[in-house]
Design a protein around this motif. Structure first.
Motif, PDB file in Angstrom:
ATOM      1  N   LEU A  49       0.868  -1.172   0.000  1.00 50.49           N
ATOM      2  CA  LEU A  49       0.000   0.000   0.000  1.00 50.49           C
ATOM      3  C   LEU A  49       0.909   1.227   0.000  1.00 50.49           C
ATOM      4  O   LEU A  49       1.719   1.410   0.920  1.00 50.49           O
ATOM      5  CB  LEU A  49      -0.893  -0.023   1.237  1.00 50.49           C
ATOM      6  N   ASP A  50       0.796   2.050  -1.031  1.00 54.56           N
ATOM      7  CA  ASP A  50       1.739   3.159  -1.219  1.00 54.56           C
ATOM      8  C   ASP A  50       1.175   4.449  -0.629  1.00 54.56           C
ATOM      9  O   ASP A  50       0.474   5.203  -1.314  1.00 54.56           O
ATOM     10  CB  ASP A  50       2.054   3.335  -2.707  1.00 54.56           C
ATOM     11  N   LEU A  51       1.517   4.716   0.628  1.00 52.39           N
ATOM     12  CA  LEU A  51       1.093   5.968   1.256  1.00 52.39           C
ATOM     13  C   LEU A  51       2.097   7.088   1.028  1.00 52.39           C
ATOM     14  O   LEU A  51       1.999   8.145   1.648  1.00 52.39           O
ATOM     15  CB  LEU A  51       0.854   5.768   2.757  1.00 52.39           C
ATOM     16  N   ALA A  52       3.064   6.863   0.114  1.00 55.01           N
ATOM     17  CA  ALA A  52       3.970   7.927  -0.306  1.00 55.01           C
ATOM     18  C   ALA A  52       3.606   8.446  -1.692  1.00 55.01           C
ATOM     19  O   ALA A  52       4.180   9.439  -2.147  1.00 55.01           O
ATOM     20  CB  ALA A  52       5.411   7.438  -0.297  1.00 55.01           C
ATOM     21  N   LEU A 358      -1.219  18.624   7.122  1.00 56.90           N
ATOM     22  CA  LEU A 358      -2.456  19.222   6.631  1.00 56.90           C
ATOM     23  C   LEU A 358      -2.969  18.352   5.501  1.00 56.90           C
ATOM     24  O   LEU A 358      -2.189  17.876   4.666  1.00 56.90           O
ATOM     25  CB  LEU A 358      -2.217  20.633   6.084  1.00 56.90           C
ATOM     26  N   GLY A 359      -4.278  18.154   5.443  1.00 59.22           N
ATOM     27  CA  GLY A 359      -4.836  17.394   4.338  1.00 59.22           C
ATOM     28  C   GLY A 359      -4.200  16.026   4.245  1.00 59.22           C
ATOM     29  O   GLY A 359      -4.150  15.270   5.220  1.00 59.22           O
ATOM     30  N   LEU A 360      -3.678  15.691   3.064  1.00 51.89           N
ATOM     31  CA  LEU A 360      -3.017  14.401   2.847  1.00 51.89           C
ATOM     32  C   LEU A 360      -1.508  14.576   2.733  1.00 51.89           C
ATOM     33  O   LEU A 360      -0.858  13.995   1.855  1.00 51.89           O
ATOM     34  CB  LEU A 360      -3.593  13.720   1.599  1.00 51.89           C
ATOM     35  N   LEU A 361      -0.947  15.360   3.643  1.00 51.84           N
ATOM     36  CA  LEU A 361       0.503  15.532   3.733  1.00 51.84           C
ATOM     37  C   LEU A 361       0.875  15.581   5.213  1.00 51.84           C
ATOM     38  O   LEU A 361       0.523  16.531   5.915  1.00 51.84           O
ATOM     39  CB  LEU A 361       0.945  16.823   3.036  1.00 51.84           C
ATOM     40  N   TRP A 362       1.600  14.540   5.672  1.00 48.37           N
ATOM     41  CA  TRP A 362       1.926  14.420   7.092  1.00 48.37           C
ATOM     42  C   TRP A 362       3.370  14.009   7.290  1.00 48.37           C
ATOM     43  O   TRP A 362       3.942  13.279   6.474  1.00 48.37           O
ATOM     44  CB  TRP A 362       0.987  13.407   7.772  1.00 48.37           C
ATOM     45  N   GLY A 363       3.951  14.498   8.377  1.00 51.74           N
ATOM     46  CA  GLY A 363       5.314  14.145   8.740  1.00 51.74           C
ATOM     47  C   GLY A 363       5.372  13.583  10.142  1.00 51.74           C
ATOM     48  O   GLY A 363       4.686  14.081  11.051  1.00 51.74           O
ATOM     49  N   ARG A 402       7.456  10.667   5.891  1.00 44.77           N
ATOM     50  CA  ARG A 402       6.363  11.474   5.351  1.00 44.77           C
ATOM     51  C   ARG A 402       5.302  10.564   4.740  1.00 44.77           C
ATOM     52  O   ARG A 402       5.620   9.538   4.136  1.00 44.77           O
ATOM     53  CB  ARG A 402       6.877  12.464   4.304  1.00 44.77           C
ATOM     54  N   LEU A 403       4.052  10.982   4.886  1.00 44.12           N
ATOM     55  CA  LEU A 403       2.924  10.267   4.311  1.00 44.12           C
ATOM     56  C   LEU A 403       2.169  11.221   3.404  1.00 44.12           C
ATOM     57  O   LEU A 403       1.862  12.359   3.793  1.00 44.12           O
ATOM     58  CB  LEU A 403       1.983   9.749   5.403  1.00 44.12           C
ATOM     59  N   ALA A 404       1.862  10.751   2.195  1.00 40.00           N
ATOM     60  CA  ALA A 404       1.114  11.563   1.233  1.00 40.00           C
ATOM     61  C   ALA A 404       0.273  10.633   0.364  1.00 40.00           C
ATOM     62  O   ALA A 404       0.594  10.377  -0.792  1.00 40.00           O
ATOM     63  CB  ALA A 404       2.067  12.392   0.378  1.00 40.00           C
ATOM     64  N   PRO A 405      -0.803  10.065   0.914  1.00 40.25           N
ATOM     65  CA  PRO A 405      -1.615   9.114   0.158  1.00 40.25           C
ATOM     66  C   PRO A 405      -2.263   9.756  -1.066  1.00 40.25           C
ATOM     67  O   PRO A 405      -2.465  10.981  -1.109  1.00 40.25           O
ATOM     68  CB  PRO A 405      -2.684   8.687   1.171  1.00 40.25           C
ATOM     69  N   PRO A 406      -2.605   8.946  -2.062  1.00 42.74           N
ATOM     70  CA  PRO A 406      -3.357   9.492  -3.200  1.00 42.74           C
ATOM     71  C   PRO A 406      -4.735   9.969  -2.776  1.00 42.74           C
ATOM     72  O   PRO A 406      -5.329   9.446  -1.829  1.00 42.74           O
ATOM     73  CB  PRO A 406      -3.451   8.302  -4.167  1.00 42.74           C
TER      74      PRO A 406
END
Length: 431
Positions: A49-52, A358-363, A402-406
């Motif tokens: 599962l690609d959460l990047a 914020l949103g779909l961008l997390w560290g 870092r996480l940035a899911p689609p």
């Protein structure tokens, strides 16, 4: 663990491939063969599962059918005619005009984030008033690896120093405040110093900044930071140049992250998710800047792959889906889910010094202990590789994940991915 087919492939590559890969590639040692939506498959058939989202690029996930169709159709028609007009270009320009704030009504197209940042710098330099020969930037900022982008943040290589023309201001890194203050008692002192040393200086032409600092670990500014700086720059005649290569296109819950902070930048750079990971970049700006004769002599916005038909097709398809399916609204809903889950994760583990986003961008910032806040890159790497073994891919950089899911991921899969992440952290810290 890396399977036998992947190990053989990596050994073949190592005979000729130069070192210097990303930390993700170096420590992950996977050979990805296929991507569909939020799922990657490696050469041995293992799925992740690609959460990047690739390299924080696949806003619509891997292999989105409408982007694939647009690219395939364009590949059959035309690939490159320099920057000559093509049938789809006007459609993309009008689409950008609908999605971006009204004052950003003029656009130029490029191929990479660093290239579009360099183009923005040329516009600033060409239009600056006499005497405004310096440019402001923020500590911890990242704008690319080309010389102009490196000069902004004083990133020297070897014994060569080319960073004398920029002025660095304090980033809003509250967790590691260089002034040793605490928010909100600090009264956002970092912003006051940016106002004094950049916004109020008559020799500064522009401030180049990431509204949310991405490569530094998703540093989200506290309330008041950008509001004070934006107003001061406007009053002082200092242009605002928002580097939204990472955040632009909806990732933080508005099309531009600048909109979340009430900023009205004069120039904006976009890339990464704009064409769902296909190499394409946009410089957006006020007509009064981009159309000025000093900024627009012949060739100013042209390069070999700038405005290429394939990139235009990918960007148009990507942005049409984002607009039609109201995916930015979706980002905010999924972002709330991430905030809830990651806040709970933060409370569980002392090695998580801070979780922010914020949103779909997390560290996620890993530390040896909460008191010293000493960065813990070994722990971050261990969690990253353990997550891969469990079937989850995130983005690694030093002591930060870092996480940035689609935008298209469903709640159940996102929840599953965050559960896998929690499992990876637990296995690392309590083996």
């Amino acid at each position: 663990m890396t399977g036998i087919r992947q190990r053989r492939q990596l050994l073949r590559e190592a005979r000729h491939l130069a070192p210097g890969a990303s930390e993700e590639a170096e420590h992950g040692r996977r050979v990805f063969a296929e991507g569909r939506g939020p799922v990657l498959t490696d050469l041995d058939g293992n799925q992740y599962l690609d959460l990047a989202s690739g390299t924080l690029t696949q806003s619509l996930g891997h292999g989105h059918p409408e982007v694939v169709a647009a690219l395939t159709a364009q590949a059959h028609r035309l690939w490159n005619v320099h920057d000559s007009a093509t049938p789809d270009r006007a459609d993309l320009l009008e689409l950008l005009a609908r999605l971006l704030p009204d004052h950003l009504d003029t656009y130029a197209f490029f191929s990479t984030g660093a290239e579009v940042v360099e183009a923005a710098l040329r516009v600033v330099q060409a239009t600056a008033e006499p005497g405004r020969n310096r440019i402001g930037a923020l500590r911890h900022g990242f704008h690319g690896k080309t010389m102009g982008a490196r000069m902004l943040v004083h990133w020297d290589i070897g014994h060569q120093s080319f960073s004398g023309n920029s002025v660095l201001g304090y980033a809003p890194y509250c967790y590691r405040c260089p002034l040793e203050l605490q928010y909100p008692a600090c009264d956002v002192r970092c912003a006051s110093l940016v106002r004094r040393h950049i916004a109020a200086k008559p020799n500064v032409s522009a401030l180049v900044f990431e509204p949310v600092l991405g490569a530094a670990g998703v540093i989200v500014p506290p309330p008041g930071y950008w509001e004070r700086i934006g107003e001061a720059c406007r009053d002082g005649g200092v242009l605002l140049v928002a580097d939204e290569v990472l955040t632009g296109g909806g990732r933080t819950g508005t099309f531009l992250a600048a909109e979340r902070f009430g900023l009205e930048p004069d120039l904006v750079t976009l890339a990464k998710g704009t064409a769902n990971g296909f190499p394409f970049a946009v410089l957006a700006g006020r007509a009064g800047l981009l159309r000025r004769p000093e900024a627009a002599p012949p060739g100013a916005y042209a390069s070999t792959f700038a405005s290429n038909p394939l990139g235009i097709a990918a960007a148009r398809a990507t942005l049409e889906v984002i607009e039609r399916d109201r995916l930015i609204d979706r980002v905010r809903v999924l972002g709330d889910l991430m905030e809830t889950r990651l806040t709970a994760l933060h409370r569980r583990f002392d090695v998580l010094g801070q979780v922010r986003g914020l949103g779909l961008l997390w560290g996620l910032e890993f530390v040896t202990d909460p008191a010293s806040r000493t960065p813990a890159p070994d722990i971050a790497r261990a969690v990253y590789t353990k997550a891969l073994d469990l079937g989850l891919r995130v983005a690694l950089g030093g002591h930060i994940l870092r996480l940035a899911p689609p935008f298209t991921i469903d709640e159940a899969l996102l929840d599953e991915g965050l559960t896998l992440l929690a499992d990876a952290v637990e296995r690392v810290v309590t083996p």
